[in-house]
Design a protein around this motif. Structure first.
Motif, PDB file in Angstrom:
ATOM      1  N   LYS A   1      -5.633 -22.437  49.297  1.00 17.71           N
ATOM      2  CA  LYS A   1      -7.019 -22.252  48.845  1.00 17.71           C
ATOM      3  C   LYS A   1      -7.045 -21.806  47.383  1.00 17.71           C
ATOM      4  O   LYS A   1      -7.837 -22.318  46.590  1.00 17.71           O
ATOM      5  CB  LYS A   1      -7.723 -21.218  49.724  1.00 17.71           C
ATOM      6  N   ASP A   2      -6.173 -20.868  47.025  1.00 19.90           N
ATOM      7  CA  ASP A   2      -6.103 -20.412  45.632  1.00 19.90           C
ATOM      8  C   ASP A   2      -5.726 -21.553  44.692  1.00 19.90           C
ATOM      9  O   ASP A   2      -6.309 -21.710  43.614  1.00 19.90           O
ATOM     10  CB  ASP A   2      -5.087 -19.279  45.487  1.00 19.90           C
ATOM     11  N   LEU A   3      -4.766 -22.360  45.113  1.00 21.67           N
ATOM     12  CA  LEU A   3      -4.346 -23.493  44.283  1.00 21.67           C
ATOM     13  C   LEU A   3      -5.464 -24.524  44.139  1.00 21.67           C
ATOM     14  O   LEU A   3      -5.640 -25.118  43.068  1.00 21.67           O
ATOM     15  CB  LEU A   3      -3.085 -24.135  44.855  1.00 21.67           C
ATOM     16  N   GLN A   4      -6.224 -24.743  45.214  1.00 24.58           N
ATOM     17  CA  GLN A   4      -7.352 -25.675  45.131  1.00 24.58           C
ATOM     18  C   GLN A   4      -8.400 -25.156  44.151  1.00 24.58           C
ATOM     19  O   GLN A   4      -8.945 -25.927  43.355  1.00 24.58           O
ATOM     20  CB  GLN A   4      -7.981 -25.876  46.514  1.00 24.58           C
ATOM     21  N   GLU A   5      -8.663 -23.865  44.200  1.00 22.26           N
ATOM     22  CA  GLU A   5      -9.632 -23.289  43.272  1.00 22.26           C
ATOM     23  C   GLU A   5      -9.141 -23.400  41.834  1.00 22.26           C
ATOM     24  O   GLU A   5      -9.912 -23.732  40.933  1.00 22.26           O
ATOM     25  CB  GLU A   5      -9.895 -21.824  43.631  1.00 22.26           C
ATOM     26  N   GLN A   6      -7.857 -23.146  41.613  1.00 20.81           N
ATOM     27  CA  GLN A   6      -7.292 -23.289  40.271  1.00 20.81           C
ATOM     28  C   GLN A   6      -7.370 -24.731  39.800  1.00 20.81           C
ATOM     29  O   GLN A   6      -7.661 -25.001  38.632  1.00 20.81           O
ATOM     30  CB  GLN A   6      -5.840 -22.812  40.248  1.00 20.81           C
ATOM     31  N   LEU A   7      -7.112 -25.658  40.715  1.00 25.66           N
ATOM     32  CA  LEU A   7      -7.189 -27.079  40.365  1.00 25.66           C
ATOM     33  C   LEU A   7      -8.606 -27.452  39.962  1.00 25.66           C
ATOM     34  O   LEU A   7      -8.820 -28.153  38.967  1.00 25.66           O
ATOM     35  CB  LEU A   7      -6.732 -27.939  41.548  1.00 25.66           C
ATOM     36  N   ILE A   8      -9.575 -26.977  40.723  1.00 22.29           N
ATOM     37  CA  ILE A   8     -10.973 -27.279  40.403  1.00 22.29           C
ATOM     38  C   ILE A   8     -11.344 -26.686  39.048  1.00 22.29           C
ATOM     39  O   ILE A   8     -11.978 -27.348  38.218  1.00 22.29           O
ATOM     40  CB  ILE A   8     -11.902 -26.761  41.523  1.00 22.29           C
ATOM     41  N   LYS A   9     -10.913 -25.448  38.795  1.00 21.55           N
ATOM     42  CA  LYS A   9     -11.218 -24.818  37.506  1.00 21.55           C
ATOM     43  C   LYS A   9     -10.561 -25.573  36.359  1.00 21.55           C
ATOM     44  O   LYS A   9     -11.193 -25.816  35.328  1.00 21.55           O
ATOM     45  CB  LYS A   9     -10.743 -23.364  37.504  1.00 21.55           C
ATOM     46  N   SER A  10      -9.305 -25.952  36.533  1.00 23.23           N
ATOM     47  CA  SER A  10      -8.618 -26.667  35.453  1.00 23.23           C
ATOM     48  C   SER A  10      -9.222 -28.048  35.239  1.00 23.23           C
ATOM     49  O   SER A  10      -9.323 -28.520  34.102  1.00 23.23           O
ATOM     50  CB  SER A  10      -7.118 -26.764  35.732  1.00 23.23           C
ATOM     51  N   GLU A  11      -9.630 -28.691  36.322  1.00 23.23           N
ATOM     52  CA  GLU A  11     -10.268 -30.006  36.183  1.00 23.23           C
ATOM     53  C   GLU A  11     -11.615 -29.864  35.479  1.00 23.23           C
ATOM     54  O   GLU A  11     -11.973 -30.690  34.636  1.00 23.23           O
ATOM     55  CB  GLU A  11     -10.447 -30.655  37.562  1.00 23.23           C
ATOM     56  N   HIS A  12     -12.344 -28.806  35.817  1.00 28.48           N
ATOM     57  CA  HIS A  12     -13.624 -28.552  35.155  1.00 28.48           C
ATOM     58  C   HIS A  12     -13.398 -28.308  33.659  1.00 28.48           C
ATOM     59  O   HIS A  12     -14.118 -28.847  32.812  1.00 28.48           O
ATOM     60  CB  HIS A  12     -14.315 -27.352  35.806  1.00 28.48           C
ATOM     61  N   MET A  13     -12.383 -27.525  33.341  1.00 29.44           N
ATOM     62  CA  MET A  13     -12.067 -27.252  31.937  1.00 29.44           C
ATOM     63  C   MET A  13     -11.660 -28.536  31.233  1.00 29.44           C
ATOM     64  O   MET A  13     -12.064 -28.789  30.096  1.00 29.44           O
ATOM     65  CB  MET A  13     -10.944 -26.221  31.836  1.00 29.44           C
ATOM     66  N   ARG A  14     -10.879 -29.375  31.918  1.00 29.10           N
ATOM     67  CA  ARG A  14     -10.467 -30.649  31.337  1.00 29.10           C
ATOM     68  C   ARG A  14     -11.680 -31.516  31.039  1.00 29.10           C
ATOM     69  O   ARG A  14     -11.786 -32.147  29.988  1.00 29.10           O
ATOM     70  CB  ARG A  14      -9.514 -31.392  32.278  1.00 29.10           C
ATOM     71  N   GLN A  15     -12.627 -31.528  31.983  1.00 29.94           N
ATOM     72  CA  GLN A  15     -13.838 -32.322  31.778  1.00 29.94           C
ATOM     73  C   GLN A  15     -14.644 -31.788  30.596  1.00 29.94           C
ATOM     74  O   GLN A  15     -15.166 -32.565  29.792  1.00 29.94           O
ATOM     75  CB  GLN A  15     -14.708 -32.307  33.035  1.00 29.94           C
ATOM     76  N   GLU A  16     -14.753 -30.458  30.500  1.00 30.20           N
ATOM     77  CA  GLU A  16     -15.484 -29.875  29.374  1.00 30.20           C
ATOM     78  C   GLU A  16     -14.821 -30.242  28.053  1.00 30.20           C
ATOM     79  O   GLU A  16     -15.495 -30.590  27.077  1.00 30.20           O
ATOM     80  CB  GLU A  16     -15.561 -28.358  29.524  1.00 30.20           C
TER      81      GLU A  16
END
Length: 131
Positions: free
Chosen positions: A35-50
């Motif tokens: 779950k922690d890794l999924q949240e980190q992945l989502i955050k990093s993907e969001h940052m990548r998109q930004e």
């Protein structure tokens, strides 16, 4: 004899229970980590998109400046080459340039709308497992 068998069976049951509890604790840790890794992945993907959006904006700003520079150069070139009679025709040239710029910005707005739709769709897909 019977007491010894019961004692061995009880010890076996206790070991099985302990093993089961240990396994459940390990599974809980693994699920938490996933779950922690999924949240980190989502955050990093969001940052990548930004960052991708920022890059696109900077590229578009650069293209706008280049287009304005090109327009100014064409206007100066046209102005230098024309006579008084031809300068009246320069107004037509400016109208043509304005049309080109309008088309450019309409294309740009359409591309941005598509990008927003893609990001929205991706975000829904990414968050779907968590909902």
């Amino acid at each position: 004899k019977f007491a010894a068998v019961v004692s061995v069976l009880q010890r076996k049951d206790d070991l099985l229970v302990a093993a089961k509890k240990k396994e459940e604790a390990s599974i809980t840790k693994i699920r938490t980590r996933v779950k922690d890794l999924q949240e980190q992945l989502i955050k990093s993907e969001h940052m990548r998109q930004e960052l991708q959006v920022q890059l696109k904006q900077k590229n578009e700003e650069s293209n706008e400046v280049a287009m304005m520079l090109q327009t100014a150069q064409m206007q100066l070139s046209a102005w230098a080459k024309t006579t008084d009679k031809e300068r009246d025709g320069a107004a037509d040239f400016r109208v043509q340039q304005a049309d080109q710029m309008r088309d450019y910005f309409e294309k740009k707005a359409k591309a941005l709308a598509e990008e927003v739709n893609k990001a929205h769709t991706w975000q829904q897909k990414a968050l779907e497992p968590l909902m």
